[in-house]
Design an enzyme around this catalytic site. Structure first.
Site, PDB file in Angstrom:
ATOM      1  CG  ASP A  29     113.019 137.117  81.115  1.00  0.00           C
ATOM      2  OD1 ASP A  29     112.715 137.157  82.322  1.00  0.00           O
ATOM      3  OD2 ASP A  29     113.398 136.096  80.536  1.00  0.00           O
ATOM      4  CD  GLU A  30     108.020 135.664  84.635  1.00  0.00           C
ATOM      5  OE1 GLU A  30     108.977 134.948  84.249  1.00  0.00           O
ATOM      6  OE2 GLU A  30     107.296 135.364  85.571  1.00  0.00           O
TER       7      GLU A  30
END
Length: 289
Positions: A29-30
């Site tokens: 998620d990054e």
DNA sequence: TCTGGGGTCCTAGGACCC
DNA sequence: TCTGGGGTCCTAGGACCC
């Protein structure tokens, strides 16, 4: 977990479509995006950063519209500032840090806001009287005795200086699997079953990436949280579950690691290299006999 | 919080060789 | 036989991140 992974793939696709291929994905998620080319090189750093803001807004809008999720984005002159900016307003934030304002922006933040400063380093800095990033900026002393050789770089980071390039490689350096037991156990059958499953999982991942490993490592943890690792390296890289399993059993026995019940057992492999043709051919030839 | 799992990187110490 | 120093490799542990 696969749901997260699939969502991650979809979002990264979306991001690439809007921001280009220069994407360093850090986790599910990054990601860091390098958009210098897209915003054009004219003007000062601050101007370029301002021109990146509409793109950030477009990405946020697209992720919400097409995936129904809130994205948090930090825009800054480098990875360090973008990362800190992105974590300042979660979820759904958009924070911009200009080149001219980065040192001032960082000043009031706790020292632990700097990427790489964890609990231990933060405590060491606090012992030297440094609590905020501003304290680090103002410190003229050489604090290598407190934080090691990292001090020089840490001090530059405190001013928002960071020239790390984006890393686009997807090289894997190690693969591991571990399990914590609900109740500590020294039961050989249980431990062997666990090791076998872990070895199979690791071998599966190695084979998917066409990798073989030179080093096999076992990890054990006892009830008092003491954690030990023992490893062995081979001349020939190996990739099959039974070799990984056998070596991990051997390591446990050789170092007498099951002298008391274990809370955790794990296996890992490092020293990874691409599988050679010979290693691909050998099992094939054996099955033909 | 009596502590999950999968990673990366760094450092210190020992073995070994010249 | 003991001794010195430097370089390299391996091992083990730990800090840190997501």
């Amino acid at each position: 977990m696969d749901v997260y992974r699939a969502e991650s793939v979809a979002i990264m696709e979306l991001v690439r479509g809007l921001a280009g291929e220069a994407v360093e994905q850090v986790s599910v998620d990054e990601a860091y995006l390098e958009v210098t080319e897209q915003v054009g090189g004219e003007g000062g750093h601050d101007e370029m950063i301002r021109r990146a803001v509409p793109m950030a807004e477009a990405i946020k809008a697209a992720v919400r519209r097409e995936r129904g999720l809130a994205a948090t984005i930090g825009v800054g002159p480098n990875k360090l500032t973008a990362k800190i900016a992105s974590s300042s307003f979660k979820p759904d934030g958009l924070t911009v840090v200009l080149e001219s304002g980065k040192a001032a922006y960082l000043r009031p933040l706790p020292a632990g806001a700097i990427h790489g400063v964890g609990k231990v380093t933060e405590a060491a800095l606090a012992r030297a009287g440094l609590v905020t990033v501003g304290d680090i900026q103002d410190c003229q002393d050489d604090l290598r005795a407190y934080v090691g050789s990292w001090w020089g770089e840490l001090r530059r980071m405190a001013f928002g200086e960071d020239d790390r390039p984006l890393d686009f490689s997807d090289d894997i350096r190690s693969v591991s699997s571990e399990n914590t037991f609900a109740r500590d156990t020294a039961d050989r059958a249980v431990l062997r079953g666990c090791l076998r499953e872990q070895a199979e999982e690791i071998a599966g991942r190695l084979q998917r990436h066409r990798l073989a490993a030179v080093t096999v490592q076992v990890k054990v943890r006892y009830s008092d949280f003491t954690t030990l690792t023992r490893q062995v390296s081979m001349e020939e890289a190996l990739e099959d579950a039974s070799s990984i399993y056998r070596l991990s059993c051997w390591l446990l026995g050789r170092h007498r690691l099951v002298a008391r019940p274990l809370r955790l057992i794990g296996v890992g492999v490092t020293g990874l290299r691409a599988v050679t043709m010979r290693q691909l051919v050998l099992p094939f030839m054996e099955t033909r006999r």
